[in-house]
Write a protein that holds these residues in place. Structure first.
Motif, PDB file in Angstrom:
ATOM      1  N   MET A 154      36.391  32.277  29.619  1.00  0.00           N
ATOM      2  CA  MET A 154      37.676  31.594  29.557  1.00  0.00           C
ATOM      3  C   MET A 154      37.676  30.520  28.478  1.00  0.00           C
ATOM      4  SD  MET A 154      38.608  31.275  33.629  1.00  0.00           S
ATOM      5  CE  MET A 154      40.206  30.538  33.329  1.00  0.00           C
ATOM      6  N   GLN A 155      36.547  29.852  28.322  1.00  0.00           N
ATOM      7  CA  GLN A 155      36.456  28.776  27.339  1.00  0.00           C
ATOM      8  C   GLN A 155      36.706  29.290  25.925  1.00  0.00           C
ATOM      9  OE1 GLN A 155      36.119  25.693  28.545  1.00  0.00           O
ATOM     10  NE2 GLN A 155      36.526  24.919  26.495  1.00  0.00           N
ATOM     11  N   VAL A 156      36.292  30.510  25.653  1.00  0.00           N
ATOM     12  CA  VAL A 156      36.523  31.106  24.327  1.00  0.00           C
ATOM     13  C   VAL A 156      38.018  31.169  24.022  1.00  0.00           C
ATOM     14  CG1 VAL A 156      36.300  33.216  22.955  1.00  0.00           C
ATOM     15  CG2 VAL A 156      34.384  32.436  24.367  1.00  0.00           C
ATOM     16  N   ASP A 157      38.800  31.602  24.994  1.00  0.00           N
ATOM     17  CA  ASP A 157      40.245  31.737  24.779  1.00  0.00           C
ATOM     18  C   ASP A 157      40.959  30.397  24.830  1.00  0.00           C
ATOM     19  OD1 ASP A 157      40.448  34.677  24.550  1.00  0.00           O
ATOM     20  OD2 ASP A 157      39.666  34.619  26.586  1.00  0.00           O
ATOM     21  N   LEU A 158      40.441  29.471  25.609  1.00  0.00           N
ATOM     22  CA  LEU A 158      41.015  28.124  25.614  1.00  0.00           C
ATOM     23  C   LEU A 158      40.863  27.477  24.239  1.00  0.00           C
ATOM     24  CD1 LEU A 158      39.683  26.869  29.072  1.00  0.00           C
ATOM     25  CD2 LEU A 158      42.080  27.265  28.487  1.00  0.00           C
ATOM     26  N   GLN A 159      39.730  27.682  23.616  1.00  0.00           N
ATOM     27  CA  GLN A 159      39.493  27.111  22.285  1.00  0.00           C
ATOM     28  C   GLN A 159      40.245  27.882  21.199  1.00  0.00           C
ATOM     29  OE1 GLN A 159      35.217  27.080  21.875  1.00  0.00           O
ATOM     30  NE2 GLN A 159      34.960  25.317  23.230  1.00  0.00           N
ATOM     31  N   ALA A 160      40.568  29.142  21.470  1.00  0.00           N
ATOM     32  CA  ALA A 160      41.269  29.967  20.481  1.00  0.00           C
ATOM     33  C   ALA A 160      42.764  29.664  20.428  1.00  0.00           C
ATOM     34  CB  ALA A 160      41.054  31.449  20.776  1.00  0.00           C
ATOM     35  N   ALA A 161      43.267  28.846  21.349  1.00  0.00           N
ATOM     36  CA  ALA A 161      44.687  28.481  21.365  1.00  0.00           C
ATOM     37  C   ALA A 161      44.941  27.453  20.263  1.00  0.00           C
ATOM     38  CB  ALA A 161      45.068  27.917  22.732  1.00  0.00           C
ATOM     39  N   THR A 162      45.527  27.893  19.177  1.00  0.00           N
ATOM     40  CA  THR A 162      45.687  27.021  18.006  1.00  0.00           C
ATOM     41  C   THR A 162      47.127  26.593  17.756  1.00  0.00           C
ATOM     42  OG1 THR A 162      45.801  29.001  16.595  1.00  0.00           O
ATOM     43  CG2 THR A 162      43.643  27.950  16.850  1.00  0.00           C
ATOM     44  N   ARG A 183      52.381  25.676  21.171  1.00  0.00           N
ATOM     45  CA  ARG A 183      52.735  26.197  22.498  1.00  0.00           C
ATOM     46  C   ARG A 183      51.485  26.647  23.256  1.00  0.00           C
ATOM     47  NH1 ARG A 183      57.414  30.600  21.943  1.00  0.00           N
ATOM     48  NH2 ARG A 183      57.761  30.174  24.164  1.00  0.00           N
ATOM     49  N   CYS A 184      50.634  27.393  22.591  1.00  0.00           N
ATOM     50  CA  CYS A 184      49.440  27.909  23.245  1.00  0.00           C
ATOM     51  C   CYS A 184      48.492  26.780  23.644  1.00  0.00           C
ATOM     52  CB  CYS A 184      48.724  28.908  22.344  1.00  0.00           C
ATOM     53  SG  CYS A 184      49.632  30.461  22.095  1.00  0.00           S
ATOM     54  N   GLN A 185      48.424  25.741  22.834  1.00  0.00           N
ATOM     55  CA  GLN A 185      47.570  24.598  23.160  1.00  0.00           C
ATOM     56  C   GLN A 185      48.049  23.911  24.437  1.00  0.00           C
ATOM     57  OE1 GLN A 185      47.672  22.239  19.572  1.00  0.00           O
ATOM     58  NE2 GLN A 185      45.842  23.203  18.721  1.00  0.00           N
ATOM     59  N   SER A 189      47.036  23.097  30.340  1.00  0.00           N
ATOM     60  CA  SER A 189      47.420  23.267  31.751  1.00  0.00           C
ATOM     61  C   SER A 189      46.389  24.105  32.496  1.00  0.00           C
ATOM     62  CB  SER A 189      48.790  23.935  31.846  1.00  0.00           C
ATOM     63  OG  SER A 189      49.795  23.119  31.298  1.00  0.00           O
ATOM     64  N   LEU A 190      45.954  25.168  31.868  1.00  0.00           N
ATOM     65  CA  LEU A 190      44.970  26.040  32.506  1.00  0.00           C
ATOM     66  C   LEU A 190      43.642  25.319  32.675  1.00  0.00           C
ATOM     67  CD1 LEU A 190      44.004  28.708  33.611  1.00  0.00           C
ATOM     68  CD2 LEU A 190      43.723  29.538  31.266  1.00  0.00           C
ATOM     69  N   SER A 191      43.220  24.583  31.666  1.00  0.00           N
ATOM     70  CA  SER A 191      41.957  23.855  31.725  1.00  0.00           C
ATOM     71  C   SER A 191      41.968  22.812  32.846  1.00  0.00           C
ATOM     72  CB  SER A 191      41.677  23.179  30.379  1.00  0.00           C
ATOM     73  OG  SER A 191      40.459  22.467  30.416  1.00  0.00           O
ATOM     74  N   GLU A 192      43.072  22.090  32.975  1.00  0.00           N
ATOM     75  CA  GLU A 192      43.174  21.073  34.026  1.00  0.00           C
ATOM     76  C   GLU A 192      43.147  21.703  35.419  1.00  0.00           C
ATOM     77  OE1 GLU A 192      46.770  19.089  32.976  1.00  0.00           O
ATOM     78  OE2 GLU A 192      45.788  17.724  31.545  1.00  0.00           O
ATOM     79  N   THR A 193      43.864  22.813  35.578  1.00  0.00           N
ATOM     80  CA  THR A 193      43.871  23.501  36.872  1.00  0.00           C
ATOM     81  C   THR A 193      42.497  24.053  37.193  1.00  0.00           C
ATOM     82  OG1 THR A 193      46.184  24.133  36.482  1.00  0.00           O
ATOM     83  CG2 THR A 193      45.006  25.295  38.232  1.00  0.00           C
ATOM     84  N   ALA A 211      54.724  34.320  28.720  1.00  0.00           N
ATOM     85  CA  ALA A 211      53.592  33.423  28.958  1.00  0.00           C
ATOM     86  C   ALA A 211      54.100  32.042  29.359  1.00  0.00           C
ATOM     87  CB  ALA A 211      52.715  33.329  27.710  1.00  0.00           C
ATOM     88  N   GLN A 212      55.147  31.582  28.677  1.00  0.00           N
ATOM     89  CA  GLN A 212      55.729  30.284  29.021  1.00  0.00           C
ATOM     90  C   GLN A 212      56.241  30.307  30.458  1.00  0.00           C
ATOM     91  OE1 GLN A 212      58.337  28.323  26.161  1.00  0.00           O
ATOM     92  NE2 GLN A 212      59.751  27.773  27.797  1.00  0.00           N
ATOM     93  N   TYR A 213      56.878  31.399  30.853  1.00  0.00           N
ATOM     94  CA  TYR A 213      57.351  31.511  32.230  1.00  0.00           C
ATOM     95  C   TYR A 213      56.194  31.367  33.204  1.00  0.00           C
ATOM     96  CZ  TYR A 213      58.984  33.395  36.621  1.00  0.00           C
ATOM     97  OH  TYR A 213      59.263  33.537  37.955  1.00  0.00           O
ATOM     98  N   PHE A 214      55.094  32.065  32.941  1.00  0.00           N
ATOM     99  CA  PHE A 214      53.996  32.037  33.891  1.00  0.00           C
ATOM    100  C   PHE A 214      53.380  30.645  33.987  1.00  0.00           C
ATOM    101  CE2 PHE A 214      50.161  33.086  36.118  1.00  0.00           C
ATOM    102  CZ  PHE A 214      50.535  34.157  36.915  1.00  0.00           C
ATOM    103  N   PHE A 215      53.248  29.987  32.861  1.00  0.00           N
ATOM    104  CA  PHE A 215      52.634  28.659  32.878  1.00  0.00           C
ATOM    105  C   PHE A 215      53.573  27.592  33.434  1.00  0.00           C
ATOM    106  CE2 PHE A 215      49.503  30.557  30.055  1.00  0.00           C
ATOM    107  CZ  PHE A 215      48.347  29.950  30.494  1.00  0.00           C
ATOM    108  N   HIS A 216      54.877  27.778  33.265  1.00  0.00           N
ATOM    109  CA  HIS A 216      55.828  26.782  33.752  1.00  0.00           C
ATOM    110  C   HIS A 216      56.251  27.031  35.200  1.00  0.00           C
ATOM    111  CE1 HIS A 216      57.364  25.273  29.561  1.00  0.00           C
ATOM    112  NE2 HIS A 216      56.051  25.229  29.687  1.00  0.00           N
ATOM    113  N   TRP A 217      56.334  28.289  35.605  1.00  0.00           N
ATOM    114  CA  TRP A 217      56.884  28.637  36.906  1.00  0.00           C
ATOM    115  C   TRP A 217      55.843  29.079  37.927  1.00  0.00           C
ATOM    116  CZ3 TRP A 217      62.291  29.448  38.376  1.00  0.00           C
ATOM    117  CH2 TRP A 217      63.200  28.989  37.409  1.00  0.00           C
ATOM    118  N   GLU A 218      54.768  29.713  37.476  1.00  0.00           N
ATOM    119  CA  GLU A 218      53.810  30.305  38.415  1.00  0.00           C
ATOM    120  C   GLU A 218      52.542  29.472  38.598  1.00  0.00           C
ATOM    121  OE1 GLU A 218      54.021  32.863  40.441  1.00  0.00           O
ATOM    122  OE2 GLU A 218      56.061  33.358  39.850  1.00  0.00           O
ATOM    123  N   LEU A 219      51.904  29.074  37.513  1.00  0.00           N
ATOM    124  CA  LEU A 219      50.653  28.327  37.650  1.00  0.00           C
ATOM    125  C   LEU A 219      50.827  27.052  38.481  1.00  0.00           C
ATOM    126  CD1 LEU A 219      47.660  28.146  36.999  1.00  0.00           C
ATOM    127  CD2 LEU A 219      48.248  26.997  34.843  1.00  0.00           C
TER     128      LEU A 219
END
Length: 255
Positions: A127-135, A138-140, A145-149, A222-230
């Motif tokens: 997961m850390q690989v993809d967290l760091q790949a968010a450049t 929006r992706c950052q 949000s994912l990292s904090e959760t 993706a925005q929907y999932f991070f704003h509404w679901e996570l």
């Protein structure tokens, strides 16, 4: 409101599909990767994620079907449209794997702790690989949000592990379904971050409207999932942190 329902269906179906394809890839690597260590690691990751791969799509697939019926209104409940049959067919999935409650017990009671939680450590590395790949911006934001959760989930997991080691098995596993929801939503959020990273990178070189629409659709979902679901896992974190005993202490006669 129809856009909301269609976005949810897209988020559930494409998120679940990405999860299943990731599991299929792990199975391939487990058997065919030229590096023996990578084969072993793929097997450990697959063992850990199997309860989620079984349970999450089987729970949220019918939710997507339910929303499809709602989009059609009263007509959606009739056999004139295929969504009614899709719901009936897919409603079996949370049941025929041995019930999703069993998958929850397997995840929290066994899979998390196997081999001194090596599978969980491997998962966090992946997961850390993809967290760091968010450049992109929006992706950052979504990666944050994912990292904090994820950090909160790790603390809750450690707390539950101590309770299990202390012999409080029934109390710890009583809310295993909450843990499965928490863990599953984190994993599918990761799947959406992977898709968002890829879409953001590909959007710049897209050379047709259809390509641009495809990548924009991925980013918006993706925005929907991070704003509404996570954010819905906040309740799971509270219940698990407090080891809520509401369901455990219910008596049969009280029903």
């Amino acid at each position: 409101d129809v856009r909301r329902m269609l976005l949810a269906q897209k988020a559930y179906s494409e998120g679940g599909l990405a999860l299943c394809l990731y599991g299929a890839r792990l199975m391939d690597e487990q058997h065919t990767h030229p590096d023996e260590q990578k084969r072993t690691e793929a097997g450990k990751l697959l063992d850990l994620l199997t309860p989620v791969i079984k349970a999450w799509p089987s729970e949220y697939g019918p939710k997507a079907n339910d929303l499809a019926i709602q989009v059609y209104g009263g007509a959606g409940y009739t056999r004139e449209y295929p969504v009614e049959q899709c719901w009936r067919d897919n409603r079996l999935n949370p049941i025929h794997e041995g019930t999703n409650g069993i998958q929850a017990l397997d995840l929290l009671g066994r899979k998390i702790w196997q081999d001194q939680s090596h599978g969980l450590q491997l998962l966090m590395q992946e997961m850390q690989v993809d967290l760091q790949a968010a450049t992109t911006e929006r992706c950052q934001q979504w990666a944050l949000s994912l990292s904090e959760t994820l950090q909160q989930a790790v603390k809750v997991t450690q707390s539950l592990g101590k309770s299990l080691m202390g012999g409080e098995v029934d109390k710890t596993l009583a809310n295993a379904s909450c843990y499965l929801h928490l863990f599953g939503h984190i994993i599918v959020s990761w799947m959406w971050l992977r898709q968002a990273n890829a879409a953001a990178n590909a959007l710049a070189s897209a050379n047709s409207d259809s390509e641009r629409n495809f990548y924009q659709g991925k980013l918006q979902t993706a925005q929907y999932f991070f704003h509404w679901e996570l954010p819905t896992v906040a309740q799971d974190l509270v219940l698990l942190r407090n080891q809520d005993d509401t369901c455990l202490n219910m008596k049969a006669d009280w029903f």
